[in-house]
Scaffold this active site. Structure first.
Site, short mmCIF file in Angstrom:
data_model
loop_
_atom_site.label_atom_id
_atom_site.label_comp_id
_atom_site.label_asym_id
_atom_site.label_seq_id
_atom_site.Cartn_x
_atom_site.Cartn_y
_atom_site.Cartn_z
CE LYS A 199 44.91 37.82 30.79
NZ LYS A 199 43.70 38.59 31.04
CE LYS A 252 47.32 40.29 33.03
NZ LYS A 252 45.91 40.38 32.89
C1 PBG Z 1 40.86 39.87 32.72
C2 PBG Z 1 42.15 40.21 33.37
C3 PBG Z 1 42.85 39.52 34.37
C4 PBG Z 1 43.95 40.32 34.72
C5 PBG Z 1 43.89 41.43 33.90
N1 PBG Z 1 42.79 41.34 33.07
C6 PBG Z 1 42.52 38.26 35.06
C7 PBG Z 1 42.65 36.99 34.32
O1 PBG Z 1 42.95 36.94 33.13
O2 PBG Z 1 42.36 35.99 34.96
C8 PBG Z 1 44.98 40.03 35.77
C9 PBG Z 1 45.64 41.24 36.31
C10 PBG Z 1 46.53 40.98 37.48
O3 PBG Z 1 46.75 39.85 37.93
O4 PBG Z 1 47.06 41.98 38.00
N2 PBG Z 1 40.89 38.88 31.77
#
Ligand code: PBG
Length: 329
Positions: A199, A252
């Site tokens: 991520k 992601k």
């Molecule tokens: C929580 C999380 C996020 C997203 C998914 N889980 C936000 C982030 O990490 O700032 C983003 C999902 C999206 O942009 O569709 N940590």
């Protein structure tokens, strides 16, 4: 043998021939629809940058999930928006929190639909970071090991509410192992973990953070989310999560990270998810609204490409529309 004996176009001559040699399939049963569930506020609140996506009350979330199930979609991924936040993000592990209540309601409304819950603290902390803060030698940091306890409590609370899969998205070190151990101790050894393994600290999360009110109050997430420049590190993250007991891995965002979808797919035998995130959705919607692209063709092309790249599971805000289009073709 080369041209003129070899003619690649022979197999493209008709729809039937193209269908016969198509290498990648796309179906609703590979799609997961993210849902933002709000503890308070109106039943449905639109999100400006994400036309067609709304923040939902518990009962609207159940209705939305039932619609998704009727379209043949495999599952929903739940995010909670609490009415109150604190330093620890205690709303995340409240047994009567938005995700927990929505999980119970959805399992009643659509028992076959998979409920996947996002395990993180950033929507629940008053500072918007994904864990608890500590004053360190270089200023405030998110304290890794103390955060693990709270993430494990959150995952247990989700499992107790009936979640089919828990999905930690915080990017703390050791969280998959900690969550696995605590779930097992509490009798949830059959609950799988889908790890947000690779991520990245991404600008593509902008619309989601707006909608969830989870933008960090100071600083950014680069101290725990990955640097978009790093490929080898993403592989290490994925393989570590596998070692710690993850049942599925995730990359992601999706669109700018196709190389990593392929590499992780090749290096791990675990099922792999690609998360087509909020900013990626917003770009397609904006261009389609302006008449610059054909939305249906673009979305199906994107989702097919992610499957071709190696994703088994596609998490996308386009899921409902895509499922409808797939059933029509
Ligand atoms: C929580 C999380 C996020 C997203 C998914 N889980 C936000 C982030 O990490 O700032 C983003 C999902 C999206 O942009 O569709 N940590």
């Amino acid at each position: 043998m080369a041209f003129p004996q070899t003619r690649m176009r022979r197999l493209r001559a008709s729809a039937a021939l193209r269908g016969l040699v198509r290498e990648t399939s796309l179906g609703a049963d590979q799609l997961v629809l993210p849902l933002l569930v709000s503890e308070s506020g109106p039943p449905r609140a639109p999100i400006e940058a994400m036309p067609g996506v709304e923040r939902l009350s518990i009962s609207e979330a159940a209705a939305e999930a039932a619609q998704a199930a009727a379209l043949g979609i495999a599952g929903v991924l739940l995010f909670g928006i609490p009415s109150e936040k604190d330093a620890e993000g205690s709303g995340a592990f409240d047994d009567d929190g938005a995700v927990q209540l929505a999980t119970r309601a959805i399992k009643q409304a659509a028992p076959e639909l998979l409920v996947i819950t996002d395990v993180c603290l950033c929507e629940y902390t008053d500072h918007g970071h994904c864990g608890v803060l500590r004053e360190g030698p270089r200023g405030m940091t998110v304290e890794n090991d103390a955060t693990l306890e709270l993430l494990a409590r959150t995952a247990i609370s989700h499992a107790r509410a009936g979640a089919d899969i828990v999905a930690p998205s915080d990017m703390m070190d050791g969280r998959v192992g900690a969550i696995r151990a605590h779930l097992d101790e509490e009798g949830h050894s059959d609950t799988p973990i889908m790890a947000y393994s690779a991520k990245f600290a991404s600008a593509f999360y902008g619309p989601f953070r707006e909608a969830a009110g989870s933008a960090p109050a100071f600083g950014d997430r680069r101290g725990y989310q990955m640097d978009p420049a790093n490929r080898r590190q993403a592989l290490r993250e994925a393989l570590l999560d596998e070692q710690e007991g993850a049942d599925m891995l995730m990359v992601k965002p999706a669109l700018a990270y196709g190389d990593l979808i392929r590499e992780i797919k090749d290096q791990s035998r675990l099922p792999l998810a690609a998360y087509n995130v909020s900013g990626e959705y917003a770009m397609v919607k904006a261009a389609a609204a302006a008449g610059y692209i054909d939305e249906r063709a673009t979305v199906l092309e994107i989702l097919t490409s992610l499957r071709r790249g190696g994703a088994d599971i596609l998490i996308t805000y386009h899921a409902k529309e895509a499922a409808k289009w797939l059933s029509e073709r």
